[in-house]
Scaffold this motif. Structure first.
Motif, PDB file in Angstrom:
ATOM      1  N   UNK A 110      44.851 -70.432  35.088  1.00 30.60           N
ATOM      2  CA  UNK A 110      45.113 -71.678  34.630  1.00 30.60           C
ATOM      3  C   UNK A 110      44.278 -71.708  32.906  1.00 30.60           C
ATOM      4  N   UNK A 111      44.498 -72.540  32.146  1.00 31.77           N
ATOM      5  CA  UNK A 111      43.971 -72.509  31.068  1.00 31.77           C
ATOM      6  C   UNK A 111      43.434 -74.995  31.778  1.00 31.77           C
ATOM      7  N   UNK A 112      44.609 -75.122  32.024  1.00 32.66           N
ATOM      8  CA  UNK A 112      45.089 -76.495  32.107  1.00 32.66           C
ATOM      9  C   UNK A 112      45.452 -77.071  33.383  1.00 32.66           C
ATOM     10  N   UNK A 113      44.756 -78.153  34.584  1.00 30.11           N
ATOM     11  CA  UNK A 113      45.144 -78.194  35.757  1.00 30.11           C
ATOM     12  C   UNK A 113      45.915 -80.121  35.586  1.00 30.11           C
ATOM     13  N   UNK A 114      46.740 -80.644  35.996  1.00 29.64           N
ATOM     14  CA  UNK A 114      47.398 -82.005  36.142  1.00 29.64           C
ATOM     15  C   UNK A 114      46.830 -82.131  36.736  1.00 29.64           C
ATOM     16  N   UNK A 115      46.437 -82.730  37.433  1.00 25.83           N
ATOM     17  CA  UNK A 115      45.829 -83.085  39.226  1.00 25.83           C
ATOM     18  C   UNK A 115      46.650 -84.834  39.291  1.00 25.83           C
ATOM     19  N   UNK A 116      46.795 -85.812  40.515  1.00 26.55           N
ATOM     20  CA  UNK A 116      47.434 -86.735  40.413  1.00 26.55           C
ATOM     21  C   UNK A 116      46.049 -86.456  41.486  1.00 26.55           C
ATOM     22  N   UNK A 117      45.664 -87.774  41.140  1.00 26.58           N
ATOM     23  CA  UNK A 117      44.364 -87.651  42.336  1.00 26.58           C
ATOM     24  C   UNK A 117      44.025 -88.983  42.852  1.00 26.58           C
ATOM     25  N   UNK A 118      44.858 -88.527  43.903  1.00 25.27           N
ATOM     26  CA  UNK A 118      44.847 -89.751  44.777  1.00 25.27           C
ATOM     27  C   UNK A 118      43.285 -90.408  45.515  1.00 25.27           C
ATOM     28  N   UNK A 119      42.831 -91.725  45.408  1.00 25.93           N
ATOM     29  CA  UNK A 119      42.480 -92.260  46.005  1.00 25.93           C
ATOM     30  C   UNK A 119      42.015 -92.592  47.666  1.00 25.93           C
ATOM     31  N   UNK A 120      42.726 -91.839  48.782  1.00 28.36           N
ATOM     32  CA  UNK A 120      42.945 -91.919  50.091  1.00 28.36           C
ATOM     33  C   UNK A 120      42.670 -90.633  50.740  1.00 28.36           C
ATOM     34  N   UNK A 121      42.560 -90.495  51.816  1.00 25.93           N
ATOM     35  CA  UNK A 121      42.626 -89.270  52.492  1.00 25.93           C
ATOM     36  C   UNK A 121      43.682 -89.234  53.212  1.00 25.93           C
ATOM     37  N   UNK A 122      43.937 -87.821  53.552  1.00 22.98           N
ATOM     38  CA  UNK A 122      44.915 -87.558  54.793  1.00 22.98           C
ATOM     39  C   UNK A 122      45.417 -86.318  56.047  1.00 22.98           C
ATOM     40  N   UNK A 123      46.500 -86.860  56.824  1.00 21.77           N
ATOM     41  CA  UNK A 123      46.427 -85.847  57.325  1.00 21.77           C
ATOM     42  C   UNK A 123      47.261 -84.284  57.115  1.00 21.77           C
ATOM     43  N   UNK A 124      46.379 -83.208  56.276  1.00 25.65           N
ATOM     44  CA  UNK A 124      46.855 -82.493  55.732  1.00 25.65           C
ATOM     45  C   UNK A 124      46.808 -80.855  56.372  1.00 25.65           C
ATOM     46  N   UNK A 125      47.556 -79.882  56.263  1.00 25.74           N
ATOM     47  CA  UNK A 125      47.381 -78.684  56.447  1.00 25.74           C
ATOM     48  C   UNK A 125      47.201 -77.640  55.414  1.00 25.74           C
ATOM     49  N   UNK A 126      47.310 -78.021  54.255  1.00 21.67           N
ATOM     50  CA  UNK A 126      47.239 -77.557  53.126  1.00 21.67           C
ATOM     51  C   UNK A 126      46.664 -77.965  52.119  1.00 21.67           C
ATOM     52  N   UNK A 127      45.891 -77.382  51.199  1.00 15.58           N
ATOM     53  CA  UNK A 127      44.643 -78.063  50.544  1.00 15.58           C
ATOM     54  C   UNK A 127      44.851 -76.824  49.051  1.00 15.58           C
ATOM     55  N   UNK A 128      44.674 -77.936  47.862  1.00 17.29           N
ATOM     56  CA  UNK A 128      44.663 -77.865  46.785  1.00 17.29           C
ATOM     57  C   UNK A 128      43.734 -76.228  46.868  1.00 17.29           C
ATOM     58  N   UNK A 129      42.917 -75.885  46.017  1.00 16.98           N
ATOM     59  CA  UNK A 129      41.269 -75.335  45.944  1.00 16.98           C
ATOM     60  C   UNK A 129      40.774 -75.512  45.181  1.00 16.98           C
ATOM     61  N   UNK A 130      39.272 -75.226  45.462  1.00 14.14           N
ATOM     62  CA  UNK A 130      37.994 -75.790  44.680  1.00 14.14           C
ATOM     63  C   UNK A 130      38.081 -75.509  43.760  1.00 14.14           C
ATOM     64  N   UNK A 131      37.543 -76.208  42.835  1.00  8.80           N
ATOM     65  CA  UNK A 131      37.369 -75.714  41.507  1.00  8.80           C
ATOM     66  C   UNK A 131      35.873 -76.655  40.816  1.00  8.80           C
TER      67      UNK A 131
END
Length: 160
Positions: A110-131
């Motif tokens: 990927x040459x570009x990432x368009x991320x909606x960065x939400x300023x809160x933590x959530x209980x989740x079971x899947x995550x976006x990869x670290x970069x």
């Protein structure tokens, strides 16, 4: 081909839980629609199954190791390599829309990432990869508070 990843993520890169989003942000859904309309979107089978149906005015590609019985308008590839081989010479922007495994496998391309960065933590079971953010130029295009949730639309463009 130009690969762009688009995702909404929580403070700890949360994507979702139980194959569903963990927030309801209508303005962000509209942003997603505006960004991807008229483009090809690529996703894993579980992400496709989580959609309310075919997303209008978009060509759908699903990556699936199984041979799912999907809508005939959906193009299916058995893996990322088969997709990359078929699309490498296409002159178009293709949006990667999930899920976590597909994001992880596509991130190096990927040459570009368009991320909606939400300023809160959530209980989740899947995550976006670290970069490595140092490999990208970051620009904020929107700063929004909606339903008591603060978030930003951020574009990361890979520095070559």
């Amino acid at each position: 081909m130009k690969l762009t990843m688009i995702a909404a993520i929580g403070k700890n890169r949360e994507l979702g839980k139980n194959n569903d989003l963990i927030w309801h942000l209508p303005t962000d859904l509209k942003f997603f629609r505006e960004q991807t309309k008229g483009h090809t979107i690529i996703m894993g089978r579980k992400t496709f199954e989580s959609l309310p149906g075919m997303l209008p005015k978009r060509h759908h590609i699903v990556i699936s190791r199984s041979n799912p019985d999907l809508d005939q308008q959906v193009e299916i590839f058995s893996d990322i390599n088969a997709f990359m081989e078929a699309y490498q010479d296409k002159d178009e922007e293709i949006f990667v829309i999930g899920g976590a495994q597909i994001y992880s496998q596509m991130l190096p391309f990927a040459s570009k990432l368009i991320l909606t960065e939400i300023d809160q933590s959530y209980d989740a079971d899947v995550y976006f990869p670290e970069f490595d953010k140092s490999e990208y130029h970051r620009s904020v295009i929107n700063d929004i508070t909606e339903n008591d949730v603060h978030y930003k639309h951020v574009v990361y463009e890979r520095i070559n």
